[in-house]
Scaffold this motif. Structure first.
Motif, PDB file in Angstrom:
ATOM      1  N   GLN A 177      -0.667 -40.768  18.685  1.00  0.00           N
ATOM      2  CA  GLN A 177      -0.323 -39.389  18.995  1.00  0.00           C
ATOM      3  C   GLN A 177      -1.369 -38.461  18.393  1.00  0.00           C
ATOM      4  O   GLN A 177      -2.051 -38.809  17.436  1.00  0.00           O
ATOM      5  N   SER A 178      -1.489 -37.278  18.955  1.00  0.00           N
ATOM      6  CA  SER A 178      -2.480 -36.317  18.467  1.00  0.00           C
ATOM      7  C   SER A 178      -1.790 -35.135  17.798  1.00  0.00           C
ATOM      8  O   SER A 178      -2.073 -33.985  18.093  1.00  0.00           O
ATOM      9  N   ASP A 179      -0.822 -35.437  16.924  1.00  0.00           N
ATOM     10  CA  ASP A 179      -0.059 -34.394  16.240  1.00  0.00           C
ATOM     11  C   ASP A 179      -0.829 -33.963  14.991  1.00  0.00           C
ATOM     12  O   ASP A 179      -0.505 -34.366  13.879  1.00  0.00           O
ATOM     13  N   VAL A 180      -1.871 -33.152  15.184  1.00  0.00           N
ATOM     14  CA  VAL A 180      -2.705 -32.673  14.083  1.00  0.00           C
ATOM     15  C   VAL A 180      -2.372 -31.207  13.833  1.00  0.00           C
ATOM     16  O   VAL A 180      -2.396 -30.390  14.753  1.00  0.00           O
TER      17      VAL A 180
ATOM     18  N   LEU B 148       1.188 -41.584   3.973  1.00  0.00           N
ATOM     19  CA  LEU B 148       1.966 -40.548   4.660  1.00  0.00           C
ATOM     20  C   LEU B 148       1.111 -39.667   5.553  1.00  0.00           C
ATOM     21  O   LEU B 148       1.454 -39.443   6.723  1.00  0.00           O
ATOM     22  N   ILE B 149       0.007 -39.173   5.004  1.00  0.00           N
ATOM     23  CA  ILE B 149      -0.799 -38.199   5.739  1.00  0.00           C
ATOM     24  C   ILE B 149      -2.276 -38.524   5.631  1.00  0.00           C
ATOM     25  O   ILE B 149      -2.722 -39.186   4.690  1.00  0.00           O
TER      26      ILE B 149
ATOM     27  N   SER C 230      -8.370 -24.650   3.871  1.00  0.00           N
ATOM     28  CA  SER C 230      -7.804 -24.836   5.202  1.00  0.00           C
ATOM     29  C   SER C 230      -8.239 -26.206   5.718  1.00  0.00           C
ATOM     30  O   SER C 230      -9.434 -26.486   5.836  1.00  0.00           O
ATOM     31  N   LEU C 231      -7.259 -27.073   6.023  1.00  0.00           N
ATOM     32  CA  LEU C 231      -7.542 -28.443   6.430  1.00  0.00           C
ATOM     33  C   LEU C 231      -6.672 -28.847   7.610  1.00  0.00           C
ATOM     34  O   LEU C 231      -5.664 -28.183   7.914  1.00  0.00           O
ATOM     35  N   LEU C 232      -7.077 -29.930   8.263  1.00  0.00           N
ATOM     36  CA  LEU C 232      -6.261 -30.539   9.310  1.00  0.00           C
ATOM     37  C   LEU C 232      -5.427 -31.643   8.684  1.00  0.00           C
ATOM     38  O   LEU C 232      -5.943 -32.473   7.925  1.00  0.00           O
ATOM     39  N   VAL C 233      -4.133 -31.656   9.005  1.00  0.00           N
ATOM     40  CA  VAL C 233      -3.204 -32.621   8.423  1.00  0.00           C
ATOM     41  C   VAL C 233      -2.584 -33.430   9.566  1.00  0.00           C
ATOM     42  O   VAL C 233      -2.047 -32.864  10.520  1.00  0.00           O
ATOM     43  N   GLN C 234      -2.650 -34.749   9.450  1.00  0.00           N
ATOM     44  CA  GLN C 234      -2.074 -35.632  10.462  1.00  0.00           C
ATOM     45  C   GLN C 234      -1.248 -36.700   9.793  1.00  0.00           C
ATOM     46  O   GLN C 234      -1.672 -37.324   8.816  1.00  0.00           O
ATOM     47  N   ALA C 235      -0.034 -36.905  10.308  1.00  0.00           N
ATOM     48  CA  ALA C 235       0.835 -37.942   9.763  1.00  0.00           C
ATOM     49  C   ALA C 235       0.274 -39.314  10.111  1.00  0.00           C
ATOM     50  O   ALA C 235      -0.222 -39.535  11.212  1.00  0.00           O
ATOM     51  N   ILE C 236       0.342 -40.247   9.175  1.00  0.00           N
ATOM     52  CA  ILE C 236      -0.125 -41.604   9.425  1.00  0.00           C
ATOM     53  C   ILE C 236       0.663 -42.240  10.563  1.00  0.00           C
ATOM     54  O   ILE C 236       0.130 -43.007  11.365  1.00  0.00           O
ATOM     55  N   SER C 237       1.956 -41.888  10.686  1.00  0.00           N
ATOM     56  CA  SER C 237       2.764 -42.440  11.771  1.00  0.00           C
ATOM     57  C   SER C 237       2.224 -42.051  13.136  1.00  0.00           C
ATOM     58  O   SER C 237       2.245 -42.834  14.081  1.00  0.00           O
TER      59      SER C 237
ATOM     60  N   ALA D 232       8.870 -30.889   3.965  1.00  0.00           N
ATOM     61  CA  ALA D 232       7.954 -32.032   3.977  1.00  0.00           C
ATOM     62  C   ALA D 232       8.657 -33.283   4.480  1.00  0.00           C
ATOM     63  O   ALA D 232       8.056 -34.097   5.202  1.00  0.00           O
ATOM     64  N   ALA D 233       9.926 -33.453   4.115  1.00  0.00           N
ATOM     65  CA  ALA D 233      10.674 -34.616   4.582  1.00  0.00           C
ATOM     66  C   ALA D 233      10.822 -34.602   6.099  1.00  0.00           C
ATOM     67  O   ALA D 233      10.753 -35.646   6.756  1.00  0.00           O
ATOM     68  N   GLU D 234      11.027 -33.432   6.682  1.00  0.00           N
ATOM     69  CA  GLU D 234      11.149 -33.339   8.140  1.00  0.00           C
ATOM     70  C   GLU D 234       9.826 -33.628   8.831  1.00  0.00           C
ATOM     71  O   GLU D 234       9.793 -34.203   9.926  1.00  0.00           O
ATOM     72  N   LEU D 235       8.718 -33.248   8.194  1.00  0.00           N
ATOM     73  CA  LEU D 235       7.410 -33.493   8.798  1.00  0.00           C
ATOM     74  C   LEU D 235       6.999 -34.952   8.721  1.00  0.00           C
ATOM     75  O   LEU D 235       6.454 -35.515   9.690  1.00  0.00           O
ATOM     76  N   TRP D 236       7.250 -35.592   7.588  1.00  0.00           N
ATOM     77  CA  TRP D 236       6.679 -36.911   7.347  1.00  0.00           C
ATOM     78  C   TRP D 236       7.700 -37.982   6.986  1.00  0.00           C
ATOM     79  O   TRP D 236       7.323 -39.115   6.711  1.00  0.00           O
ATOM     80  N   GLY D 237       8.992 -37.640   7.004  1.00  0.00           N
ATOM     81  CA  GLY D 237      10.001 -38.638   6.668  1.00  0.00           C
ATOM     82  C   GLY D 237      11.192 -38.648   7.585  1.00  0.00           C
ATOM     83  O   GLY D 237      12.248 -39.173   7.210  1.00  0.00           O
ATOM     84  N   GLY D 238      11.038 -38.078   8.773  1.00  0.00           N
ATOM     85  CA  GLY D 238      12.158 -38.068   9.705  1.00  0.00           C
ATOM     86  C   GLY D 238      13.355 -37.295   9.197  1.00  0.00           C
ATOM     87  O   GLY D 238      14.495 -37.559   9.612  1.00  0.00           O
ATOM     88  N   GLY D 239      13.118 -36.340   8.293  1.00  0.00           N
ATOM     89  CA  GLY D 239      14.192 -35.529   7.746  1.00  0.00           C
ATOM     90  C   GLY D 239      14.842 -36.098   6.508  1.00  0.00           C
ATOM     91  O   GLY D 239      15.720 -35.463   5.919  1.00  0.00           O
ATOM     92  N   LEU D 240      14.450 -37.308   6.083  1.00  0.00           N
ATOM     93  CA  LEU D 240      15.057 -37.954   4.922  1.00  0.00           C
ATOM     94  C   LEU D 240      14.056 -38.017   3.773  1.00  0.00           C
ATOM     95  O   LEU D 240      13.036 -38.715   3.867  1.00  0.00           O
ATOM     96  N   PRO D 241      14.304 -37.301   2.680  1.00  0.00           N
ATOM     97  CA  PRO D 241      13.376 -37.331   1.544  1.00  0.00           C
ATOM     98  C   PRO D 241      13.124 -38.732   0.997  1.00  0.00           C
ATOM     99  O   PRO D 241      12.022 -39.035   0.520  1.00  0.00           O
ATOM    100  N   LEU D 242      14.142 -39.627   1.072  1.00  0.00           N
ATOM    101  CA  LEU D 242      13.981 -40.966   0.520  1.00  0.00           C
ATOM    102  C   LEU D 242      12.926 -41.774   1.275  1.00  0.00           C
ATOM    103  O   LEU D 242      12.396 -42.756   0.747  1.00  0.00           O
ATOM    104  N   ARG D 243      12.613 -41.387   2.508  1.00  0.00           N
ATOM    105  CA  ARG D 243      11.563 -42.070   3.259  1.00  0.00           C
ATOM    106  C   ARG D 243      10.162 -41.661   2.797  1.00  0.00           C
ATOM    107  O   ARG D 243       9.174 -42.283   3.185  1.00  0.00           O
ATOM    108  N   VAL D 244      10.093 -40.601   2.002  1.00  0.00           N
ATOM    109  CA  VAL D 244       8.808 -40.093   1.524  1.00  0.00           C
ATOM    110  C   VAL D 244       8.592 -40.422   0.060  1.00  0.00           C
ATOM    111  O   VAL D 244       7.503 -40.846  -0.346  1.00  0.00           O
ATOM    112  N   ILE D 245       9.632 -40.246  -0.745  1.00  0.00           N
ATOM    113  CA  ILE D 245       9.521 -40.461  -2.190  1.00  0.00           C
ATOM    114  C   ILE D 245       9.195 -41.928  -2.474  1.00  0.00           C
ATOM    115  O   ILE D 245       9.798 -42.840  -1.923  1.00  0.00           O
TER     116      ILE D 245
END
Length: 410
Positions: free
Chosen positions: A118-121, A74-75, A105-112, A54-67
């Motif tokens: 971007q269309s990263d869905v 985030l999403i 089953s849902l579509l998930v898109q990062a707020i970033s 999850a950190a790689e998907l929505w925090g650039g690989g850093l858990p502290l950016r998500v917690i």
């Protein structure tokens, strides 16, 4: 002074802490090794724990950016047809988790990616599970990639949906042409019979396409639910009032002492379709003297609606649950003019019930040898819980998400 070789309380505590740290470290490694993105969210919608995926998907690989961030920061979650699934929607996983665990089953898109156009869905199977053992209210969210079989099934359902849409127009044109032909001067007897058969078959085909389209919309999360919260008796009264007098006289309703105290979340049109289908089966196969009984039983957390009739029943060797599978029909009723001719009516009932978080249960009785057993079905629905005087969690939606909500409503 402790004996030589004996452990002191301080050393025992230190060893326990060391073991605990080691166990937590191993647990962290196990969670990080999985390909599923995992979040734990508290009652304020803040992320309290996240695994590495999850950190790689929505925090650039850093858990502290998500917690510590709110989930809506985030999403963004959407239905499969791109409709926004806001936090105020009762179908949102955080609201669904109040009723227990589940998945969709849902579509998930990062707020970033929303902010950067971007269309990263990503399409994900989203699971939720309430956590109540930690002295607070938490929800575990798991985002899993679809398996190849699930992706294939989604594609198949999307194809059926498109096919049903394409068939509706030519069927409507054909049906209209046949009706106009029927209103013209009388035809010879053989031609008149052929015309009536064509009209009947066209109606049957149109009903089949409508049911296929409805099932496809339910399967692919494209069904436009209109869920409202109201006392149970209001939903049942509205259905009874929609019936013609002759059909309403055959319905016997057994109420609990205080049904109005039971708050439910239903789509009235879906409720009508469920009850109409069950009543229609009883009237179709039970004869003119059939009695259709609905027994309402209110429990602490759910309501049971039990349906039965005094009709001829079904063969003792027939599995009632199989009748709710698609294209399943009783062999005894597979004659022209009986049944809907496609075996989808009860499948629609089952899908609509499950879409309102209910389940279909089957009540069986052991008949005498060679006799048929009565057709009894129990529909169980959860009661809406009142939490701090509110039935739906009202939230402050992120401005970007709120903009999307307004766009979807236009």
């Amino acid at each position: 002074m402790p004996a030589e070789g004996s452990a002191t309380p301080q050393s025992e505590t230190s060893a326990l802490v060391s073991q605990l740290r080691q166990s937590l470290g191993l647990l962290r490694v196990a969670f990080d090794a999985t390909g599923e993105a995992m979040l734990i969210v508290d009652s304020e919608r803040q992320v309290r724990w996240v695994n590495q995926t999850a950190a790689e998907l929505w925090g650039g690989g850093l858990p502290l950016r998500v917690i510590g961030k709110r989930l809506e920061a985030l999403i963004c979650l959407r239905h499969l047809d791109q409709r926004l699934l806001p936090l105020t929607d009762s179908h949102h996983p955080l609201n669904q988790s109040r009723l227990g665990e589940g998945q969709a089953s849902l579509l998930v898109q990062a707020i970033s990616s929303l902010e950067s156009s971007q269309s990263d869905v990503l399409q994900r199977m989203v699971s939720w599970r309430p956590i109540t053992e930690m002295g607070g209210v938490f929800t575990l969210l798991i985002f899993r990639d679809l398996e190849p079989l699930e992706k294939s099934l989604q594609q198949q359902r999307a194809f059926i949906n498109s096919l049903a849409h394409e068939l509706r127009t030519p069927l409507a044109i054909l049906s209209g042409s046949l009706r106009r032909l029927d209103r013209k001067s009388p035809l010879a007897a053989p031609l008149d019979r052929a015309l009536n058969n064509a009209i009947d078959e066209t109606k049957r085909m149109a009903a089949l396409v409508d049911k296929l389209l409805l099932l496809s919309e339910l399967d692919t999360d494209r069904f436009n639910w209109n869920l409202k919260r109201a006392p149970l008796d209001q939903f049942l009264d509205q259905w009874l009032n929609s019936l013609v007098a002759d059909d309403r006289s055959k319905v016997h309703m057994h109420w609990p002492s205080t049904p109005s105290n039971c708050l439910m979340e239903f789509d009235q049109l879906a409720v009508n379709r469920i009850f109409d289908s069950l009543l229609g089966n009883s009237l179709r196969f039970g004869g003119s003297d059939v009695t259709f009984t609905i027994n309402v039983v209110v429990n602490s957390s759910f309501v049971d609606l039990s349906f039965s009739d005094n009709g001829p029943g079904i063969p003792d060797d027939q599995d009632v649950s199989a009748l709710f599978e698609r294209f399943s029909r009783l062999e005894a009723h597979r004659t022209l003019g009986e049944g809907d001719g496609c075996g989808l009516g009860l499948s629609v009932v089952k899908s609509l019930v499950e879409g309102m978080r209910g389940e279909v249960l089957f009540e069986g009785e052991s008949p005498a040898a060679g006799a048929s057993k009565p057709f009894k079905v129990n529909l169980r629905f959860p009661i809406v819980k009142t939490i701090s005087g509110e039935h739906v969690v009202q939230v402050d939606v992120d401005p970007k998400v709120q903009e999307d909500v307004q766009t979807d409503q236009v």
